[in-house]
Write a protein that holds these residues in place. Structure first.
Motif, short mmCIF file in Angstrom:
data_model
loop_
_atom_site.label_atom_id
_atom_site.label_comp_id
_atom_site.label_asym_id
_atom_site.label_seq_id
_atom_site.Cartn_x
_atom_site.Cartn_y
_atom_site.Cartn_z
N MET A 113 -16.25 -34.70 -21.10
CA MET A 113 -17.20 -34.55 -22.15
C MET A 113 -18.85 -34.05 -21.60
SD MET A 113 -18.85 -36.88 -24.72
CE MET A 113 -19.51 -38.36 -24.56
N ARG A 114 -19.41 -33.46 -22.02
CA ARG A 114 -20.07 -32.68 -21.42
C ARG A 114 -21.93 -32.60 -22.27
NH1 ARG A 114 -17.86 -33.70 -17.02
NH2 ARG A 114 -17.02 -32.68 -15.98
N HIS A 115 -22.58 -33.58 -22.09
CA HIS A 115 -23.74 -33.43 -22.84
C HIS A 115 -24.22 -31.67 -21.98
CE1 HIS A 115 -23.48 -37.30 -23.83
NE2 HIS A 115 -24.03 -36.77 -25.09
N VAL A 116 -25.24 -31.17 -22.42
CA VAL A 116 -25.69 -30.17 -22.23
C VAL A 116 -27.29 -29.69 -22.69
CG1 VAL A 116 -23.16 -28.84 -21.09
CG2 VAL A 116 -23.38 -28.31 -23.17
N MET A 117 -27.66 -28.78 -22.15
CA MET A 117 -29.10 -28.05 -22.92
C MET A 117 -28.95 -27.06 -22.88
SD MET A 117 -32.18 -30.41 -23.82
CE MET A 117 -33.33 -29.18 -23.52
N PRO A 118 -29.18 -25.92 -23.85
CA PRO A 118 -29.05 -24.77 -24.66
C PRO A 118 -29.39 -24.20 -23.44
CG PRO A 118 -30.63 -25.33 -25.83
CD PRO A 118 -30.37 -26.64 -24.67
N LEU A 128 -17.71 -17.39 -22.25
CA LEU A 128 -17.20 -17.90 -23.79
C LEU A 128 -16.14 -17.32 -24.29
CD1 LEU A 128 -18.12 -19.09 -26.15
CD2 LEU A 128 -18.96 -17.15 -26.64
N LEU A 129 -15.04 -17.58 -24.59
CA LEU A 129 -13.93 -16.96 -25.01
C LEU A 129 -13.54 -16.20 -26.09
CD1 LEU A 129 -11.17 -18.63 -22.86
CD2 LEU A 129 -11.97 -16.93 -22.17
N SER A 130 -14.24 -17.53 -27.25
CA SER A 130 -14.31 -16.76 -28.32
C SER A 130 -15.03 -17.97 -29.31
CB SER A 130 -12.77 -16.98 -28.81
OG SER A 130 -12.86 -18.42 -29.33
N GLY A 131 -15.69 -16.97 -30.30
CA GLY A 131 -16.70 -17.50 -31.37
C GLY A 131 -18.08 -17.87 -30.25
N ARG A 132 -18.74 -18.71 -30.93
CA ARG A 132 -19.98 -18.69 -29.94
C ARG A 132 -20.64 -19.54 -28.84
NH1 ARG A 132 -23.94 -22.31 -31.94
NH2 ARG A 132 -24.14 -23.46 -33.97
N GLY A 133 -21.22 -19.82 -28.56
CA GLY A 133 -22.30 -20.56 -27.78
C GLY A 133 -23.01 -21.36 -28.20
N LEU A 134 -23.38 -22.36 -27.64
CA LEU A 134 -24.82 -23.68 -28.20
C LEU A 134 -26.24 -22.82 -28.21
CD1 LEU A 134 -23.78 -26.49 -26.27
CD2 LEU A 134 -22.60 -25.63 -28.21
N GLU A 135 -26.30 -22.83 -29.21
CA GLU A 135 -27.95 -21.79 -29.47
C GLU A 135 -28.80 -23.38 -29.31
OE1 GLU A 135 -27.09 -19.95 -32.58
OE2 GLU A 135 -25.80 -17.98 -31.86
N LEU A 136 -30.32 -22.49 -29.40
CA LEU A 136 -31.57 -22.93 -29.56
C LEU A 136 -31.62 -23.93 -30.52
CD1 LEU A 136 -33.87 -20.85 -27.95
CD2 LEU A 136 -32.92 -23.14 -27.20
N THR A 137 -31.13 -23.46 -31.89
CA THR A 137 -31.07 -24.09 -33.51
C THR A 137 -30.63 -25.10 -33.79
OG1 THR A 137 -29.04 -22.49 -33.79
CG2 THR A 137 -31.54 -22.09 -33.54
N ILE A 145 -14.73 -31.00 -23.27
CA ILE A 145 -15.38 -30.58 -24.76
C ILE A 145 -17.37 -30.94 -24.97
CG2 ILE A 145 -14.11 -31.54 -26.46
CD1 ILE A 145 -16.52 -34.12 -26.88
N TYR A 146 -18.37 -29.53 -25.08
CA TYR A 146 -19.66 -29.76 -24.84
C TYR A 146 -20.22 -30.43 -25.18
CZ TYR A 146 -17.50 -27.27 -20.39
OH TYR A 146 -16.59 -27.22 -19.13
N VAL A 147 -21.21 -30.95 -25.82
CA VAL A 147 -22.05 -31.41 -27.22
C VAL A 147 -23.42 -30.85 -26.17
CG1 VAL A 147 -22.49 -33.43 -28.67
CG2 VAL A 147 -20.35 -32.64 -26.99
N PRO A 148 -24.24 -30.06 -27.59
CA PRO A 148 -25.53 -30.28 -26.66
C PRO A 148 -26.03 -31.58 -27.48
CG PRO A 148 -24.26 -29.19 -29.54
CD PRO A 148 -23.94 -29.46 -29.09
N TYR A 149 -27.29 -31.67 -26.48
CA TYR A 149 -27.34 -32.63 -25.78
C TYR A 149 -28.92 -33.02 -26.92
CZ TYR A 149 -30.13 -35.96 -23.11
OH TYR A 149 -30.52 -36.84 -22.02
N ARG A 150 -29.54 -32.26 -27.58
CA ARG A 150 -30.65 -32.30 -28.75
C ARG A 150 -29.61 -33.28 -29.19
NH1 ARG A 150 -35.29 -30.80 -28.33
NH2 ARG A 150 -36.16 -30.04 -26.81
#
Length: 799
Positions: A520-525, A535-544, A607-612
């Motif tokens: 698990m990785r907590h990541v900032m935008p 990015l292979l498919s879908g979208r990335g993590l966004e500011l929203t 997995i990459y989880v939005p830090y916010r």
């Protein structure tokens, strides 16, 4: 007698120097490895009654299948203290990275959170003040102990340190004690100790990070202890469902501290003992050649009344002197070797202590040197004690160098060459594997990626405050000259350090125990963009993707392949099972697999989880900065940018990812270095053996060479014949070694998950050519010496 022997050795500097070189190589290698074996197996641990100390750990599913060991929770420690029947005491510790402020600037400090009874269990008593008590095991405690080194260096050995306040992670803590010099609980060095909270507020804490050790009652077997611990683990499962299906195990503490080194130490010790035996055999051959070369002098002394025993005694006296010199040089070589190995892989030697300055190592070096010298010179001394003028005057000395002995020496030298060739093959292929590791595809762009590792201070106590603080740090780094983009992620780029999470997939059968395990990785935008992860498919993590928005997650390609249905990856939902009431997170994108925990380690499902959105207090975070050029900002500039946001923020490490990649292959580099050193030592011994054997052969054939020279033989033909006598066993050894090395090479290639290719052939052929060339050079020197003797002198000396 020793004075006469010393004068005799000084008159033969080449013989003396070569004997010392060969002996010191073997003595140094054996002494260096002995010091490791001594600490790991012979010397008692610095703990009272170490046989009753057992390490307690849990086994849980790993992200790549199988089971991985993990620590315990606070509930395990508390319940097992209260209800266990097999241990007299169970204590725990957690490694920490603290920020301390002593002077003007914050500094990182290695720390340990320890339960109240750990020091007493391990025999540690403060030299000043007191230790922790059970009343200190609370979440709001504000006391600390410091190490002796910390007290001496950072606190200036303040005699009034007890009661002094120390700023630790922004919290003023009262120093209540100073631990003894060199004390390292569980062989883990630390500067600052704080109490491990085990109060009621920690009973629901699911984090398995406590290193636990217990003292078992007399007569309790491991099976009985495990059965009792599993009963306790069931009670923990009633509190935390994630603990169900996870079982506990016990291991003797010495096995935990040194058991992982047993195989490599045993193999290395066997290899260096073999090298020592080869050195002894070569020195014995040199002594035999020396006896032949000094045959005329020996005959003269016998003719004037000297006894054979006095000649043998002088030979043993020479051996004693060479043993003393070889012991001193071998000791110096052992210390240099240990220093070199420790610098190559400090983590491997963490628990071994100061290996290079030890009285036991000194004693071992001189005892090994004395034994080696005795074994090398005793056969020649015995042979000389039985000689007479008549036996030395014969063309074939019965005690020295018959056909059987010649074949034995040839076979011994061929074996040396084969062993050296195998070691050099292994070192060559390990070096090639190491180079390929450094250039392997890692799934992101490591070039010009700067990392700043730190821990978020506890005073940023809410998720929102931690997120805002982290964003301020990112903005400060982003504004630095030469930085094109910046973000942050919970990644260390170091082998073996990866946060993990137990997960469940919506619609899939609920896994027993800890569930599905993923990194698990907590990541900032922007963190994945800064790293260059595709990015292979879908979208990335966004500011929203913030606290108030629906929880989302990115998954790696291996996670999607192993855990999610192929027709419903985007839109699938997962949740963390170890956290009560954790929300379902929607998979919005799939990214490529990466190797961000070292170049040699496949990370596996991640997995990459939005830090916010999910930002529990973390042990570590890393700021990521993409640089515009290869020129990296100075450490001071980076620190000042961060200190403008928080002047008390300590920084654990500032480094380029490319430099961290080099550190991540410390273990392969260490193996390659050890094998290379053994191969180099074997090659030197082989060179000495070739020289000794050729010298012996030409001395035996001095009369024949003189006669052939007197009859007009071509000098070049004489030299070629003498060289071939030395190269004949070398050629046999090369042939045998090349064949014998093939299975070992194939096995090694399988272990490092590579196959032999056409690019492996030239380096191996280069090794073959190098060994043959070294053999020819070493045989050429005594051959030229013998063939340069005047035929008259040769015929006269061989009478």
């Amino acid at each position: 007698m020793l004075r006469v022997a010393l004068r005799s050795l000084l008159r033969r500097p080449a013989y003396s120097a070569l004997s010392v070189l060969l002996l010191s190589l073997g003595v140094g290698a054996v002494s260096a490895i002995f010091s490791l074996v001594d600490v790991a197996y012979l010397r008692p641990l610095p703990y009272p009654d170490e046989q009753s100390l057992w390490w307690i750990s849990s086994l849980q599913p790993g992200p790549n299948g199988g089971e991985t060991p993990a620590g315990l929770t606070a509930a395990h420690i508390v319940l097992e203290r209260q209800n266990n029947r097999t241990f007299t005491a169970i204590e725990g510790a957690i490694g920490k990275s603290y920020t301390v402020v002593v002077g003007a600037e914050p500094e990182p400090a290695d720390g340990l959170q320890v339960s109240a009874g750990l020091f007493a269990l391990l025999g540690g008593t403060p030299i000043m003040g007191r230790s922790f008590s059970s009343a200190d095991e609370t979440s709001d405690n504000t006391v600390a102990l410091v190490s002796y080194a910390f007290w001496q260096t950072r606190l200036s050995a303040d005699p009034d340190v007890i009661g002094r306040a120390l700023n630790v992670d922004g919290i003023p803590r009262t120093i209540i004690g100073v631990m003894p010099r060199g004390f390292a609980p569980l062989l883990i060095p630390a500067d600052v100790y704080t109490p491990l909270p085990l109060d009621a507020s920690q009973m629901q804490n699911t984090w398995r990070g406590i290193m636990a050790v217990g003292r078992v009652r007399s007569g309790v077997t491991p099976a009985v202890a495990v059965s009792d611990l599993d009963r306790m683990n069931g009670q923990v499962g009633d509190l935390m469902p994630s603990a169900r299906g996870v079982h506990l195990k016990v291991t003797p503490i010495r096995e935990i501290l040194f058991g992982g080194d047993r195989g490599s130490l045993s193999v290395t010790l066997a290899a260096v003992v073999l090298l020592l035996l080869l050195a002894i055999a070569n020195v014995a051959s040199l002594a035999l050649s020396d006896a032949l070369a000094r045959r005329q002098g020996t005959m003269t002394r016998l003719a004037f009344g000297a006894s054979p025993r006095s000649i043998a005694a002088r030979r043993l006296g020479e051996g004693a002197i060479l043993a003393a010199v070889s012991g001193a040089l071998g000791l110096a070589l052992a210390r240099v070797t240990l220093t070199l190995l420790q610098s190559a892989n400090p983590g491997f030697f963490q628990g071994y202590g100061p290996l290079a300055a030890d009285a036991r190592l000194t004693l071992a070096a001189f005892l090994v040197a004395l034994l080696a010298s005795l074994l090398a010179f005793l056969p020649v001394a015995i042979s000389e004690s039985r000689t007479s003028v008549r036996s030395l005057a014969t063309a074939e000395s019965r005690g020295i160098g018959g056909p059987r002995e010649r074949r034995l020496r040839d076979l011994l030298l061929a074996s040396q060459v084969a062993i050296a060739l195998m070691l050099l093959f292994a070192a060559t292929l390990l070096g090639k594997t190491l180079r390929s590791m450094m250039h392997t595809e890692r799934g992101f762009q490591p070039a010009r990626l700067l990392t700043v590792a730190f821990s978020i201070p506890p005073r940023y106590g809410t998720p929102e405050r931690r997120s805002d603080y982290l964003q301020h740090l990112i903005d400060a780094v982003q504004q630095m000259p030469g930085v094109t983009a910046a973000s942050a992620s919970q990644v260390t780029f170091a082998p073996g350090f990866s946060a993990k999470a137990a997960l469940a997939v919506e619609g899939a059968p609920e896994a027993t125990g800890a569930g599905l395990i993923a990194n698990m990785r907590h990541v900032m935008p922007g963190a994945l963009d800064v790293m260059g992860i595709r990015l292979l498919s879908g979208r990335g993590l966004e500011l929203t993707d913030r606290e108030e928005s629906p929880p989302v997650v990115l998954v790696s390609a291996s996670f999607a392949r192993q855990y999610l249905p192929p027709d419903h990856v985007i839109g699938a939902r997962v949740r963390r099972t170890a956290i009560q009431g954790a929300p379902w997170m929607e998979v919005v994108g799939v990214v490529g697999d990466v190797k961000d925990a070292g170049v040699a380690e496949d990370l596996g499902p991640t997995i990459y989880v939005p830090y916010r959105q999910d930002n529990q207090p973390t042990v570590f975070m890393t700021l990521l900065a993409r640089l515009a050029s290869d020129a990296s900002p100075s450490e001071r500039a980076v620190k000042e940018a961060i200190w403008r946001v928080d002047p008390t923020q300590a920084i654990t490490r500032i480094a380029l990812v490319t430099d961290l990649a080099y550190e991540s292959v410390a273990a392969p580099r260490f193996r390659a270095l050890v094998v290379a050193l053994l191969g180099l030592a074997a090659l030197i011994l082989v060179a000495g053996g070739i020289y000794a054997l050729t010298l012996f052969n030409v001395l035996k054939r001095t009369r024949e060479i003189g006669l052939r020279a007197a009859l007009g033989a071509n000098p070049r033909a004489l030299v070629q014949g003498a060289v071939w006598m030395g190269l004949r066993p070398v050629a046999l050894g090369v042939a045998v070694g090349a064949v014998a090395a093939l299975p070992a090479v194939l096995l090694m290639q399988r272990l490092v998950q590579q196959t032999l290719s056409a690019t492996d052939v030239p380096p191996l052929l280069g090794v073959l050519a190098g060994v043959l060339g070294a053999g020819a050079l070493c045989a050429l020197v005594p051959a030229l010496r013998a063939t340069s003797i005047s035929p008259v002198v040769a015929l006269r000396d061989s009478q």
